[in-house]
Each structure stands twice: as C-alpha cells, then as structure tokens.
Design an enzyme around this catalytic site. Structure first.
Site, mmCIF file in Angstrom:
data_model
loop_
_atom_site.group_PDB
_atom_site.id
_atom_site.type_symbol
_atom_site.label_atom_id
_atom_site.label_comp_id
_atom_site.label_asym_id
_atom_site.label_seq_id
_atom_site.Cartn_x
_atom_site.Cartn_y
_atom_site.Cartn_z
ATOM 1 N N GLY A 219 73.446 50.460 73.539
ATOM 2 C CA GLY A 219 72.832 50.758 72.087
ATOM 3 C C GLY A 219 71.992 50.091 70.905
ATOM 4 N N SER A 220 71.736 50.105 69.846
ATOM 5 C CA SER A 220 71.079 49.119 68.873
ATOM 6 C C SER A 220 71.615 49.285 67.566
ATOM 7 C CB SER A 220 69.827 49.332 69.320
ATOM 8 O OG SER A 220 69.497 48.676 70.320
#
Length: 790
Positions: A219-220
């Site tokens: 993710g980020s």
C-alpha cells in the site's frame, strides 16, 4: 565584411555560446553523475542514450536482481532454478512455483503480445527500452572482464545472467501492467484442467483482499495540500509507497535529463527506463494502490457433452487452447521439455478457484473465466513518459485522462504556481456499471459477492453480459473517464489505500460504480491517521516551505493510532484482574499492564512497550469489528468510528495474556525497546527503525512479520519518501530511499551501513540536488561518461 554584418555575426555567436553554456556542455553519449547516497543523475542528448545510462547504472547496483527478473519474464526459471522451487523474494506476481511462472509468462507475454505492446509505444519509449538493454549489456561485459565491479556481483558467472534486448524490457512492462489481475492468480490459471476435482477444498474467505501481489502490507500514503493549507499560491505533495524492499519490483531512484526536453527525478521499478513517481520543475506526483478491481470473473455454463465447451446465448463454443512448452532442468542436469495446455474463453483465461472453495472450481456444469482490463493496456508506460515531460498540473491531468492508462493506482499531483491539489482514480477499470452487475448475476456470483462485493462476477452464458464498450473509450471494455472519480481541492486531498470515497471529508465522492472500490465504508486506522495528520498540518497556513518542513516531521512521527484511541479503555478492561486464565493456566498480566500504561503511544526506537502493544493489538485485530466495537462505523462520522471497544469482553484479557506468554516463550522482556527487535542490518551495523505495521495504525510502515528477524529484502514497508514544493527557483524536493539503491544495501557485511539506509533510519531527509548548481556542489559528486553509438 561590413562592420555592421560582422558585429551582428559576433553578437549571434555570443548568444549561441551563452545559450549553450546555460544548457551545459555538448553531450556525446551519456554523462553519469553520482551524488550523495549514490543517486545517479543521467544526462544525454536523446532517449536511446539516456536509456543506455539507466540500464548501465541499474546493472551496477542490482545486476543479480535484474538478471533473475529477466529470466522470470522470459519464462525460463525452471531451466535455471528448478521447476519446483520458488522465487526467494516477494513481488507483484507472488511466489508461485517456477514452473507455474514459466507457463504464465510463456503463455501470456508471448511474441504476439510483445508485438502489440511495441506497436502501441511512441518512438522515444522504444528508444529508451533499446538503450536500457544496451547499457545493461555493456555493464555486464565490463564486469565479466574483471575488476572491482565484478567482485561486487555474486551472480556474475552464473549461466542465467545473460544479455538482454528491448523485448525483455517490454516483457518487464507487461509484468507490471497485469500485477492487479492475472498475476495474482498464476497457479489457478496455469493449473486449470477440465472437470478436475479439487484435491483440497479451502475456505472462500481466503479470497485475497489486497489489490496487488500476495503481501497484505502492500500500500502507500499520499497527501497533497493546496493554497488554503500553504497560505500562498503554491502547494505541497507527500508520497510514500509501502512497497518491496527486495526482488524485481523494488524501486530505484534516479534523475534523468535530456536538455530542453526532459528533466525529471524520482523512482521506477527495476528494469524501467522512466520515472514512475517523482517530480520535474513544473509538477510532482505520487501513487497509492487503488481499491478498484482491475479484473472480473465470468460464470461459464458448460456444454453437458464436453467440459471444454461453454454455452453463449444457447450456442456451444469451444474453449481456446494454447500449447505452451517450458524447458526444465532435472536434478541430474538434463533438460526436459514440458508442455501444458492453457485454456481460455471469449472473456479471458479459465481460472480454477476450487482450492479456495469447491463451487468456484472447474466442474462439469460450470467453469470460471477471468478478464484482466490491463491485459491489453499498453498505455501504462507511455503515460509515464508523457508525465515525465508534463509542463503544468492541467497538462498532467489532461495526459492522465487522455491515456486512461494507469493500471492499478490512485494518483495525486501538484503543479508549480498552482494552488490546487489533484487526486484521481483515473485509469483502466472494467466498464461494469452496477445495473449490468445486477442484470447479469448468477447464483454462483451471488455467493461470491458475500466474500468480495467489489469484483464483478457476471453471467458468461449471455454475450450481453460482457463488459460494456462505450463509444470513445480508449480501450474496449474500459470505463469512460467521465465515470471515474477525481477531485481538485485547495485544502488537501489524501489516500491511504482506502477507496476514493473520502479523498477529502468535506467533499465525499459518491455515486460511482461498485467496481471502483465502494463508498461509505470504514477507513483503516492508517487512513484515519492520515486524515488527522492532514487536518492538523493544514490548520495554520503560512507558506509552502514551512508546510513542507512540518510535513517532513509529521509523516515520520511514529504514532500508533490504535493506542491513541483505544489503549486506555482496553487496559481498564484487560487489567481489571491481574491474573487471567488462559488454556487452563493462570497468566499474570500485571507487569504488562504497567509497561503499556507507561508507554507514550509512539514507536520510537527506544520506546518500551511498543513491541508489546503491537503484538497485543494484532491479536485484537483478528476479532470481527461488529463484535469488538461498541459503536460501529457510521458514514456520517467516518474519522471517529468505529470506536468504544468492548474492553470487558474476556477475549481482550485473553489476547493480552497470550501476548505475555508469547513474549516469555521467546525470551523477550515485556519492556524491550522497539529497536532491539525492529531493525535493519546494513553492512556491519544494526540500524533501529521506528514505526510498525499497518494494522496497528502506524502511518510510516516498518513491518516484516512478527519481529523475530531483521527487516530485510522480504519486507514490504516504507520505500521511497518524497516531500515536494516549488520555490522561487523551481522545484524543492526532500527524499528518502529506505532500502538504498544497491541490492546489498540491506544485508549483513563487513563495511559501514549503506548511506541511504542509514539516512532513512535517522529520519535525515535529503535535500535532493536537482539543479545544475546543486549537483555541482554535492560533496559526494563523481562523474563518469559513457560513449554510445558504437
């Protein structure tokens, strides 16, 4: 010669000289300048020479990783590493058997696919790919001739380390574009067999929830602030992908320049001759993994007379068959050829999901086909090419909408002199309106929706149930750009891998098709913390420069939101009785309660209690939210719900007791400092890290399992961090590359720690040297020039 003419010629010549000096020296070949943290800055006169430099420096830093990647994308792992082995490190395609990977890439990234990919690319991109191959091959030849470079490459004499060509780069592109679809189901595709009974039936709840790869931490984070937050016409962007620390999809940082054409810096996957996340002097952008589905399933009704035929509108159609052959090496060294039939339909390849749940297998009445919207999306990297050269935020957004090519990410961006911040989930998405989903459901699809309500599962027995192809769509079956979410704001936009819905709480995005990820859903704790940070930072506007400084501090402050919100209530319940009965034995939780009460809810390297809380909360996170929280999620209070954990539930005290027992069995002190267990080994140094796992509610992610081993190449954690704004002289960027440039940066060794890894560990942001005068002043500057065109 007349004096006036002579004077005019002299003036013109002086102007040309001045202009040339402003542009820098005339370029012949490619100039490679390494600055602090070994970051390469490459200058060339054209894309082929620039690509040559990129291939050369990436091979210098990551030859073995790249070489293994090219073996994978060619479908040759079984020949060199054995059919039954698996890749050592995580990547977007997971860790299937080598033979399974070979059948997939041989069958899907074949010559015909690569020819279509090549035909779709602009000349500059093809030149960059060709140049990359030349630069890679050049470094390989030099390293094999010996010298200090060869000594750094453990794989230099291995037979699988070979020259490459431009088609290998296109295969690398293809592997990235299908990362959110077919790549996630390689074993289920290549092992699909007609009416084959499932050897073992699993649980449908094992259906993967993450959108890319097979690692749950992927993710980020990204935050973009506009003029209302900066107090001036400028804006600020923060990006931080939580991505792979090792393997072929690791990020590589670089600065690319063709004078007068492109001047861009940032990161790309290994093997990619462009910047995928970064900035130039006019724009800056970042990405997070999108919640939208990029693939869909079709319920095929099989012909009763033949399980390799299926019915469409009452007519029987044969399945497509492709014979794919793979070379494998046996234990005695002999090479054997293995051929397998891959089956497909008009909707896509057959996928056997029977090991997840029996009804989703390939039986005698039904089979499932999978369509990947990115299977024919060859616009991904030409979008990045255009973005590398974008001149304004409006230009950037226009490119995104024109190409409609982003494969599986949200995008945030800002522009120089522009007080707006952009966030859009605009890219290749299946064109499946909710009414089509409802009209084309089947009993099998309805059962599947209980596990995954976002992935479209349609009736394959009716041609009308295929994805819609609206007029003007860039690609058949893709959703029109006008039906995808995007938001321009002057305060802030944010995404932390939740859906587009709450990009800004003041303007929820609603009314979009379910395939885009869903709306009015609970955010992750990391998502809630991201919005808290954004609101705290944007509350006192003064300048973009000041906001940039505050952002750099806030995003690395290791706050544990689960503890900030719930620790007091949970300890009041779990610690009411110091002795807890667990599996027939009494466990004294009193000392653990004291440690957690003293802990200040932050995962600093010296924090005593962070390890204990993280292990405790991870157990609590396994409880169903509707059973754990007294106040459920409410769309009207998205940043404040769910809340009020049921601290008196005996499972809470038992989770704490189980954590105490686990610490005792491992010989860990309950108050062990975080850095004693959460660290990276680089050279001869152990570098303590801050932060923790996504599920605990940390914004900066440093997580690799259960803290029983160092964070290393198998980690999915903070990777490339950038904070960008624009000052009077242009772009101002601060960056960190957590895992370093080289493939040996995060392994034990005799030398000092890698400079980039050590910088990340101490939160010492690098003021990125972008302009020529900044590069010239860098204390670590060293220059190499490669001749090209030979």
């Amino acid at each position: 010669m007349h004096a006036s003419i002579r004077g005019a010629l002299i003036g013109a010549l002086a102007l040309l000289i001045t202009s040339a000096q402003a542009r820098g020296p005339a370029l012949a070949g490619v100039e490679i300048r390494r600055t602090s943290d070994d970051i390469p800055h490459l200058r060339a006169a054209n894309w082929r020479d620039l690509g040559t430099g990129i291939g050369y420096v990436q091979a210098q830093d990551a030859l073995c990783t790249l070489a293994e990647g090219f073996v994978t994308w060619r479908g040759e792992r079984s020949l060199f590493f054995g059919a039954e082995a698996r890749p050592a490190h995580h990547s977007t395609f997971g860790k299937p058997l080598n033979l399974e990977l070979d059948f997939f890439f041989r069958g899907f990234a074949d010559d015909a696919t690569i020819a279509r990919a090549r035909a779709a690319q602009p000349r500059d991109l093809l030149d960059a790919a060709d140049g990359f191959a030349r630069g890679y091959n050049r470094y390989l030849a030099e390293a094999r001739r010996g010298g200090t470079a060869a000594a750094r490459q453990a794989c230099i004499d291995e037979p699988w380390v070979r020259e490459i060509n431009a088609d290998d780069i296109l295969r690398r592109f293809y592997a990235a574009q299908v990362a959110a679809g077919w790549s996630r189901f390689i074993p289920e595709i290549v092992n699909a067999r007609p009416a084959a009974p499932s050897a073992a039936v699993g649980d449908a709840t094992r259906w993967p929830r993450q959108q890319v790869g097979d690692h749950p931490a992927l993710g980020s984070n990204m935050l973009a602030f506009g003029r209302a937050a900066t107090g001036e016409s400028g804006s600020v962007l923060f990006g931080n992908p939580h991505w792979y620390w090792g393997g072929p999809d690791r990020f590589y940082q670089m600065h690319l320049t063709i004078p007068g054409r492109v001047d861009v810096a940032g990161v790309a996957f290994l093997g990619v001759p462009l910047v995928m996340i970064g900035f130039n002097d006019r724009i800056a952008w970042s990405h997070t993994v999108s919640a939208a589905r990029r693939f869909g399933l079709f319920d095929l009704t099989l012909d009763p007379a033949d399980p390799t035929r299926y019915l469409v509108d009452g007519r029987s159609e044969p399945m497509q068959r492709r014979e794919v052959t793979v070379d494998t090496r046996a234990a005695d060294g002999s090479v054997q050829r293995v051929t397998r039939t891959l089956y497909g339909s008009r909707f896509g390849p057959i996928v056997d999901l029977g090991k997840r749940a029996a009804p989703f297998g390939w039986g005698t009445a039904h089979a499932i086909a999978m369509r990947d919207v990115n299977g024919e999306n060859f616009r991904v990297f030409r979008t990045f090419l255009a973005w590398n050269q974008a001149r304004s935020l409006d230009d950037f957004i226009a490119i995104q909408k024109r190409e409609d090519g982003m494969p599986w990410v949200n995008t945030a961006a800002i522009g120089r002199g522009d007080g707006r911040a952009w966030l859009g989930d605009v890219g290749a998405v299946p064109n499946v309106p909710d009414e089509l989903r409802a009209a084309c459901s089947t009993p099998l699809a309805q059962g599947f929706a209980g596990v995954d309500p976002v992935t479209p599962f349609l009736d394959g027995s009716r041609a009308a149930c295929d994805w819609r192809s609206d007029a003007g769509a860039v690609q058949p079956g893709t959703m029109p750009v006008s039906q995808m979410p995007g938001l321009l704001r002057e305060d802030y936009v944010a995404n932390m891998n939740d859906s587009y819905w709450l990009s800004n709480p003041k303007q929820p995005l609603e009314g979009f098709a379910k395939v885009l990820g869903g709306e009015r859903q609970a955010l992750s704790l990391r998502g809630r913390l991201g919005h808290r940070i954004a609101q705290e930072l944007s509350g006192r506007p003064d300048s973009a420069e000041a906001l940039s400084r505050r952002v750099r501090q806030a995003v690395l402050l290791p706050r544990a939101l689960s503890a900030e919100l719930f620790k007091g209530e949970l300890l009041a319940g779990a610690c009411a009785q110091p002795r807890v009965v667990l599996a027939g034995r009494e466990v004294d939780v009193g000392p653990a309660c004291e440690v957690l009460a003293r802990w200040p809810d932050r995962a600093d390297a010296d924090a005593r209690g962070a390890l204990l809380w993280d292990a405790f909360w991870t157990r609590l996170d396994e409880l169903p939210p509707d059973e754990f929280f007294g106040v459920p999620f409410a769309a009207e209070e998205p940043l404040a719900t769910p809340r009020a954990p049921k601290a008196g539930d005996p499972r809470v005290a038992q989770a704490l007791a189980a954590t105490v027992v686990a610490f005792g069995e491992r010989g860990w002190a309950l108050d062990a400092p975080l850095g004693s267990r959460r660290f990276v080994q680089s050279g001869r140094e152990r570098l303590a890290l801050t932060g923790g796992c996504h599920v605990v509610g940390y914004f900066n992610v440093a997580c690799d399992g259960d803290d029983t081993h160092p964070i290393g190449a198998d980690a999915v954690a903070d990777t490339y961090l950038q904070v960008v704004h624009f000052g009077p002289q242009g772009v101002v960027a601060h960056t960190l590359l957590a895992h370093g440039e080289g493939e040996t940066a995060i392994v034990a060794g005799e030398g000092p720690a890698d400079a980039s890894v050590a910088r990340y560990a101490r939160h010492d942001w690098l003021r990125f040297p972008f302009r020529e005068d900044e590069i010239a002043r860098d204390p670590k500057l060293r220059t190499t020039r490669l001749r090209t065109g030979l």
